[in-house]
Design a protein around this motif. Structure first.
Motif, mmCIF file in Angstrom:
data_model
loop_
_atom_site.group_PDB
_atom_site.id
_atom_site.type_symbol
_atom_site.label_atom_id
_atom_site.label_comp_id
_atom_site.label_asym_id
_atom_site.label_seq_id
_atom_site.Cartn_x
_atom_site.Cartn_y
_atom_site.Cartn_z
ATOM 1 N N THR A 77 0.815 -1.218 0.000
ATOM 2 C CA THR A 77 0.000 0.000 0.000
ATOM 3 C C THR A 77 0.845 1.263 0.000
ATOM 4 O O THR A 77 0.330 2.338 -0.295
ATOM 5 C CB THR A 77 -0.925 0.028 1.234
ATOM 6 O OG1 THR A 77 -0.133 -0.076 2.427
ATOM 7 C CG2 THR A 77 -1.932 -1.111 1.178
ATOM 8 N N ARG A 78 2.129 1.140 0.320
ATOM 9 C CA ARG A 78 2.992 2.315 0.350
ATOM 10 C C ARG A 78 3.692 2.460 -0.993
ATOM 11 O O ARG A 78 4.371 1.546 -1.471
ATOM 12 C CB ARG A 78 4.030 2.204 1.466
ATOM 13 C CG ARG A 78 4.919 3.450 1.571
ATOM 14 C CD ARG A 78 5.926 3.346 2.705
ATOM 15 N NE ARG A 78 6.706 4.563 2.796
ATOM 16 C CZ ARG A 78 6.334 5.661 3.425
ATOM 17 N NH1 ARG A 78 5.156 5.672 4.061
ATOM 18 N NH2 ARG A 78 7.087 6.736 3.448
ATOM 19 N N GLY A 79 3.527 3.612 -1.613
ATOM 20 C CA GLY A 79 4.139 3.868 -2.896
ATOM 21 C C GLY A 79 5.588 4.280 -2.784
ATOM 22 O O GLY A 79 6.206 4.229 -1.712
ATOM 23 N N VAL A 80 6.145 4.715 -3.901
ATOM 24 C CA VAL A 80 7.553 5.117 -3.946
ATOM 25 C C VAL A 80 7.790 6.372 -3.113
ATOM 26 O O VAL A 80 8.790 6.491 -2.398
ATOM 27 C CB VAL A 80 7.988 5.361 -5.406
ATOM 28 C CG1 VAL A 80 9.419 5.873 -5.470
ATOM 29 C CG2 VAL A 80 7.823 4.091 -6.233
ATOM 30 N N CYS A 81 6.868 7.322 -3.190
ATOM 31 C CA CYS A 81 7.022 8.604 -2.501
ATOM 32 C C CYS A 81 5.903 8.794 -1.464
ATOM 33 O O CYS A 81 4.777 8.309 -1.672
ATOM 34 C CB CYS A 81 6.980 9.756 -3.509
ATOM 35 S SG CYS A 81 8.146 9.565 -4.880
ATOM 36 N N PRO A 82 6.193 9.524 -0.365
ATOM 37 C CA PRO A 82 7.509 10.086 0.002
ATOM 38 C C PRO A 82 8.448 9.013 0.510
ATOM 39 O O PRO A 82 8.012 7.995 1.035
ATOM 40 C CB PRO A 82 7.154 11.073 1.110
ATOM 41 C CG PRO A 82 5.929 10.489 1.752
ATOM 42 C CD PRO A 82 5.151 9.849 0.633
ATOM 43 N N ARG A 83 9.744 9.257 0.353
ATOM 44 C CA ARG A 83 10.741 8.300 0.813
ATOM 45 C C ARG A 83 10.952 8.451 2.320
ATOM 46 O O ARG A 83 10.881 9.549 2.869
ATOM 47 C CB ARG A 83 12.070 8.510 0.091
ATOM 48 C CG ARG A 83 12.009 8.170 -1.389
ATOM 49 C CD ARG A 83 13.420 8.004 -1.935
ATOM 50 N NE ARG A 83 13.423 7.796 -3.380
ATOM 51 C CZ ARG A 83 13.186 6.644 -3.969
ATOM 52 N NH1 ARG A 83 12.899 5.588 -3.243
ATOM 53 N NH2 ARG A 83 13.219 6.542 -5.282
ATOM 54 N N GLU A 90 13.399 10.764 -8.164
ATOM 55 C CA GLU A 90 12.044 10.823 -8.701
ATOM 56 C C GLU A 90 11.039 11.401 -7.721
ATOM 57 O O GLU A 90 10.010 11.943 -8.135
ATOM 58 C CB GLU A 90 11.602 9.422 -9.155
ATOM 59 C CG GLU A 90 11.541 8.393 -8.062
ATOM 60 C CD GLU A 90 12.795 7.549 -8.003
ATOM 61 O OE1 GLU A 90 12.669 6.328 -7.860
ATOM 62 O OE2 GLU A 90 13.903 8.120 -8.095
ATOM 63 N N CYS A 91 11.312 11.286 -6.420
ATOM 64 C CA CYS A 91 10.395 11.874 -5.443
ATOM 65 C C CYS A 91 10.597 13.383 -5.312
ATOM 66 O O CYS A 91 9.693 14.100 -4.890
ATOM 67 C CB CYS A 91 10.564 11.197 -4.088
ATOM 68 S SG CYS A 91 9.954 9.506 -4.046
ATOM 69 N N CYS A 92 11.784 13.833 -5.670
ATOM 70 C CA CYS A 92 12.041 15.278 -5.696
ATOM 71 C C CYS A 92 11.341 15.902 -6.897
ATOM 72 O O CYS A 92 10.671 16.935 -6.773
ATOM 73 C CB CYS A 92 13.546 15.523 -5.746
ATOM 74 S SG CYS A 92 14.047 17.196 -6.179
ATOM 75 N N ASP A 93 11.500 15.298 -8.063
ATOM 76 C CA ASP A 93 10.873 15.810 -9.286
ATOM 77 C C ASP A 93 10.772 14.663 -10.282
ATOM 78 O O ASP A 93 11.745 14.313 -10.943
ATOM 79 C CB ASP A 93 11.690 16.967 -9.870
ATOM 80 C CG ASP A 93 11.035 17.595 -11.092
ATOM 81 O OD1 ASP A 93 9.950 17.133 -11.493
ATOM 82 O OD2 ASP A 93 11.613 18.555 -11.648
ATOM 83 N N CYS A 94 9.587 14.079 -10.392
ATOM 84 C CA CYS A 94 9.425 12.919 -11.275
ATOM 85 C C CYS A 94 9.510 13.285 -12.745
ATOM 86 O O CYS A 94 9.708 12.418 -13.599
ATOM 87 C CB CYS A 94 8.111 12.207 -10.976
ATOM 88 S SG CYS A 94 6.617 13.175 -11.329
ATOM 89 N N THR A 95 9.377 14.571 -13.072
ATOM 90 C CA THR A 95 9.359 14.985 -14.479
ATOM 91 C C THR A 95 10.728 14.907 -15.137
ATOM 92 O O THR A 95 10.820 14.909 -16.361
ATOM 93 C CB THR A 95 8.820 16.415 -14.633
ATOM 94 O OG1 THR A 95 9.729 17.336 -13.999
ATOM 95 C CG2 THR A 95 7.446 16.556 -13.993
ATOM 96 N N ILE A 96 11.804 14.823 -14.331
ATOM 97 C CA ILE A 96 13.145 14.816 -14.914
ATOM 98 C C ILE A 96 13.650 13.389 -15.143
ATOM 99 O O ILE A 96 14.746 13.200 -15.670
ATOM 100 C CB ILE A 96 14.155 15.570 -14.025
ATOM 101 C CG1 ILE A 96 14.336 14.855 -12.683
ATOM 102 C CG2 ILE A 96 13.719 17.018 -13.831
ATOM 103 C CD1 ILE A 96 15.426 15.469 -11.810
ATOM 104 N N GLN A 97 12.854 12.399 -14.797
ATOM 105 C CA GLN A 97 13.284 11.021 -14.958
ATOM 106 C C GLN A 97 13.158 10.569 -16.412
ATOM 107 O O GLN A 97 12.281 11.029 -17.146
ATOM 108 C CB GLN A 97 12.450 10.102 -14.054
ATOM 109 C CG GLN A 97 12.523 10.465 -12.585
ATOM 110 C CD GLN A 97 13.938 10.476 -12.055
ATOM 111 O OE1 GLN A 97 14.668 9.495 -12.188
ATOM 112 N NE2 GLN A 97 14.346 11.593 -11.469
ATOM 113 N N PHE A 98 14.033 9.642 -16.811
ATOM 114 C CA PHE A 98 14.016 9.124 -18.175
ATOM 115 C C PHE A 98 12.701 8.411 -18.439
ATOM 116 O O PHE A 98 12.229 7.620 -17.616
ATOM 117 C CB PHE A 98 15.188 8.160 -18.392
ATOM 118 C CG PHE A 98 15.259 7.593 -19.778
ATOM 119 C CD1 PHE A 98 15.766 8.339 -20.824
ATOM 120 C CD2 PHE A 98 14.802 6.313 -20.035
ATOM 121 C CE1 PHE A 98 15.839 7.822 -22.102
ATOM 122 C CE2 PHE A 98 14.866 5.775 -21.309
ATOM 123 C CZ PHE A 98 15.386 6.541 -22.344
ATOM 124 N N GLY A 99 12.097 8.676 -19.583
ATOM 125 C CA GLY A 99 10.850 8.023 -19.962
ATOM 126 C C GLY A 99 9.628 8.567 -19.267
ATOM 127 O O GLY A 99 8.580 7.922 -19.245
#
Length: 352
Positions: free
Chosen positions: A316-322, A332-341
């Motif tokens: 039930t716990r996702g990737v973010c927040p870490r 990716e939790c800081c800014d998911c938009t800069i990740q590849f793909g």
């Protein structure tokens, strides 16, 4: 691209198999010194897509990459119509072919590729018939436990998903079952700490090759045929689509991918059969010295997507927040938009 990198790894393993850890003098056979690796396929669709990837097998100068730029890469049909494939990125040539193009892409026709280098070397594939592809019906899955080796620790028991394919082995144009090959992509949803919602697309496994030999099935359909295994992870909690991409293979293409798969899983122990040279339908032309590796084939594709989220898995716990993070690094939790793909645009097929 991952299959191409896997092929290169397998070829190096094939050539160096049985070498020891001590330094030795190794003279590469002349044929291999001038060897090229050419892989490609023609996929019928709207648009159709032709793609070819090229690489030198050896380059001991270490001054340049082993990737090479060809003078020309062409796809040719049985009517003699030619189509030039432009360079899209390093070592990758591709083109989209629309129905109104003067270049015909039709089931049952034969196609081959021709490659010429600036140094005068030239290569050509033997003609491959464009095969119609059977249709997938549905995908089922089950959870299972797998013991996975962990560096300097005892094996760790992990929960995995095994996916099963159901569908036809017969295509509409034939009464003979087809050999099949699958490629896989996955897209998962992730919301970062800034409340950006991203959809990240990538491969499922680098070295995965899934194929089936129709002669071994003894049926005209697949029932619960295992095609993919995937580790259950927090990236699935917000939702994940796995895309199954199915292609048809002639007997030669099936043998080629079967050999690549065997090499990728060969651990090199004395109890395994020694590897042999991969079959290829690429040959040298115009007196070109050296060897050619790789394969070119032609097929339709069928696509099927399968959805999983927290309601399907015991997480039930996702990737973010870490729980822990590095303040000096934006992940990716800081800014998911800069990740590849990554994209913030919701895919058309995403209905959850």
């Amino acid at each position: 691209m991952k299959n191409f990198l896997l092929l290169i790894s397998c070829l190096f393993y094939l050539l160096f198999y049985g070498s020891c850890l001590d330094a030795i003098d190794f003279d590469v056979p002349k044929d291999f010194q001038d060897a090229a690796v050419i892989t490609g396929k023609l996929i019928k669709g709207n648009p159709s897509i032709a793609e070819v990837r090229i690489q030198n097998l050896f380059d001991f100068s270490f001054e340049d990459a082993i990737y090479v730029t060809a003078q020309s890469v062409k796809i040719v049909n049985e009517k003699g119509e030619e189509l030039e494939l432009p360079l899209q990125r390093t070592a990758e040539y591709s083109i989209e072919i629309y129905p109104d193009s003067s270049f015909e892409v039709e089931i049952g026709q034969k196609y081959h590729v021709e490659v010429e280098f600036f140094n005068g070397k030239s290569f050509k594939s033997t003609p491959a018939e464009l095969l119609a592809v059977p249709k997938m019906e549905n995908v089922d899955f089950e959870f299972f436990q797998k013991d996975v080796p962990v560096f300097r620790r005892d094996d760790q028991t992990q929960t995995w998903i095994r996916y099963f394919m159901n569908g036809d082995l017969l295509s509409p144009d034939s009464s003979e079952p087809k050999n099949l090959k699958w490629e896989f992509q996955r897209t998962y949803k992730l919301t970062d700490d800034g409340r950006n919602t991203c959809y990240l697309t990538g491969g499922v496994s680098f070295d995965l090759i899934a194929i089936v030999n129709s002669e071994l099935v003894n049926s005209t359909s697949l029932v619960d045929f295992p095609v993919l295994e995937q580790l259950v992870s927090s990236t699935m909690v917000e939702g994940q689509y796995v895309t199954f991409i199915q292609e048809a293979l002639d007997d030669g293409a099936y043998k080629y991918w079967e050999q690549v798969r065997e090499l990728s899983t060969n651990s090199g122990t004395f109890y395994e059969a020694p590897p042999g040279q991969l079959i290829s339908n690429i040959e040298t032309t115009n007196g070109t010295e050296g060897a050619a590796f790789g394969y070119f084939y032609a097929s339709e594709q069928d696509t099927l997507r399968f959805f999983i989220d927290s309601t399907s898995i015991d997480l039930t716990r996702g990737v973010c927040p870490r729980l822990t993070f590095d303040s000096n690094r934006c992940d990716e939790c800081c800014d998911c938009t800069i990740q590849f793909g990554s994209t913030t645009e919701k895919p058309d097929y995403w209905i959850r």
